[in-house]
Scaffold this active site. Sequence first.
Site, PDB file in Angstrom:
ATOM      1  N   SER A 148      48.898 122.981  74.568  1.00 22.58           N
ATOM      2  CA  SER A 148      49.531 123.728  73.817  1.00 22.58           C
ATOM      3  C   SER A 148      49.908 123.373  72.296  1.00 22.58           C
ATOM      4  CB  SER A 148      50.905 124.110  74.685  1.00 22.58           C
ATOM      5  OG  SER A 148      51.621 123.220  74.777  1.00 22.58           O
ATOM      6  N   LYS A 154      33.956 117.178  62.198  1.00 24.59           N
ATOM      7  CA  LYS A 154      33.778 118.665  62.965  1.00 24.59           C
ATOM      8  C   LYS A 154      32.186 118.642  63.661  1.00 24.59           C
ATOM      9  CE  LYS A 154      36.451 122.084  63.994  1.00 24.59           C
ATOM     10  NZ  LYS A 154      37.850 121.733  64.016  1.00 24.59           N
ATOM     11  N   LYS A 172      38.064 112.621  62.919  1.00 25.32           N
ATOM     12  CA  LYS A 172      38.842 113.371  63.766  1.00 25.32           C
ATOM     13  C   LYS A 172      38.334 114.951  63.524  1.00 25.32           C
ATOM     14  CE  LYS A 172      41.304 113.212  67.524  1.00 25.32           C
ATOM     15  NZ  LYS A 172      40.413 114.214  68.050  1.00 25.32           N
ATOM     16  N   HIS A 224      50.506 114.821  77.938  1.00 21.54           N
ATOM     17  CA  HIS A 224      51.199 116.196  78.252  1.00 21.54           C
ATOM     18  C   HIS A 224      51.555 116.756  76.940  1.00 21.54           C
ATOM     19  CE1 HIS A 224      51.911 114.000  82.168  1.00 21.54           C
ATOM     20  NE2 HIS A 224      52.023 115.167  82.546  1.00 21.54           N
ATOM     21  N   LYS A 276      43.732 118.139  56.424  1.00 21.90           N
ATOM     22  CA  LYS A 276      44.885 118.569  57.296  1.00 21.90           C
ATOM     23  C   LYS A 276      45.437 117.311  57.772  1.00 21.90           C
ATOM     24  CE  LYS A 276      43.643 121.416  60.100  1.00 21.90           C
ATOM     25  NZ  LYS A 276      42.831 122.314  61.261  1.00 21.90           N
ATOM     26  N   HIS A 306      38.049 107.345  54.215  1.00 16.01           N
ATOM     27  CA  HIS A 306      39.068 106.854  53.807  1.00 16.01           C
ATOM     28  C   HIS A 306      40.165 106.298  54.750  1.00 16.01           C
ATOM     29  CE1 HIS A 306      41.017 110.575  54.317  1.00 16.01           C
ATOM     30  NE2 HIS A 306      42.439 109.882  54.130  1.00 16.01           N
TER      31      HIS A 306
END
Length: 546
Positions: free
Chosen positions: A257, A170, A134, A253, A158, A129
Amino acid sequence: MFRVLPKLRSATLVNCLPSSVAAVHTTPAVTGSWQIPDRLQHVPTAQDPGFFEMVEFFFHKACVLVEDTLIDEHMKNQRIPRELKEKKCRGILRLIEPCAHVLEVTFPLQRDNGEYEMITGYRAQHSHHRSPCKGGIRYSMDVNQDEVKALSALMTYKCACVDVPFGGGKAGVKINPKLYSDNELEKITRRFAMELAKKGFLGPAIDVPAPDMGTSEREMAWIADTYANTAGYNDLNAAACITGKPINQGGIHGRSSATGRGVFHGLENFINEAQYMSMIGHTPGWGGKTFIVQGFGNVGMHTCRYLTRAGATCIGVAELDGSIFNKNGIDPKALEDYKNEHGTIVGFPGAEPYEGEDLMFEQVDILIPAATEKVIHAGNAAKIKASIIAEAANGPITPAGDNILQSQGCLVIPDMFINAGGVTVSYFEWLKNLNHVSYGRLTFKYERESNYHLLQSVQDSLERRFGRVGGKIHVTPSEEFNKRMSGASEKDIVHSGLDYSMERTALKIMNTAMDLELGLDLRSAAYVNSITKIFDTYRDSGLAFS
């Protein structure tokens, strides 16, 4: 600073609090025509349901809640009878659920000792859609078709949840990366990338993977290089075929994290929400709160670091090879250094080895499962004493475990929201690669000079008003302003964008939970939000060749 949502009125919350605790925190029944399929009826009580079945069950549970709203509100401008609206709505919902494509590849590997081995890998594309698809690539012996389908579906919901315009995907390779040399891992990674590219499962406009369990920026750099020198040799945007790359290879950057930082921001929005904290018997704010992390990989380590900085105390860390415990607190930086040096947390001098049944069962304010799926289930959920669970891993709680936790009054912050920091910053990296310029580069010097001119203007105004008796009037910037004097760096922009995305999404989930009177059932609220956005996309775009 603590926040009180204007829409979360106390009267509404009081109405959601019947006599029994079990009734307080479970989703009320909604009458509607959408039904959970018979093949999924066993999932709410299953000890070990299939991963994709879990995702499908949560999807259908949300469809039951939202179907009437989709028909009456989101299709009200369509000039067709309600009967046809119902048929179209159900058709779109059925279109959203299944995986669009699942690829299985097998290829040979010549190992360093000369022996040959067959390697199996998978890639699932759940939804188109939005393009591209991703989702990460994981290296694990647990990889199978059911897992990649479930994880790709979670990625679809998500991305929609946090307003990232991607479909879900995935991939996984069925290996234990610790048993292979760097040379062998490079061979596996490059060959897998070529297999994906040949079948249309890799490309900046088609399918964009990222790091996951067992992979890192090193593997992403190998995949980017392989694509750029094969299928993408004439593609100017070839670097955007994958995210999570090293900075010098087009990375961004703050990506390494990002998931842990997203867990922190997601938790913070609920920790500072007075109504939600009162519903579980806590005071707002980080002060005095304790937490346990299950899994001290990239996500668990960064989550531990950010929560400790905010004022919470880490009292335990669990890993596959052992757990450690210290009621006075564990220093995340010292533990990180120890693990980097020794390859394990076992023997860390800043804590004691945990000797109990399971670290997850300890009395703690916040439990953060950051390892793998289905670790909390019908067999152990009743032993969980945490008041808040943040699903840093994907699918760590089964539907049966979820029901038990809700009946105990536990606030479960769902995976599709709380661990979306990674895909959010991956989106920023993808845009950077398409734009071919780093964030802040075009405006950095201008912003710095503008700030200096601002201070000079203030000084000149003061001197014109009060004169220069006794010399010039110096305007000294505050420490906080001085830090920002030079303008926003790429990391500043990434952190700000992630914080904003998590805050906005959290507020939407809270409001949906209130509107549907879901109590603490945030998972259903998050699924309702995601399904609504995907539904609107299909409603407006139509169905090709149908």
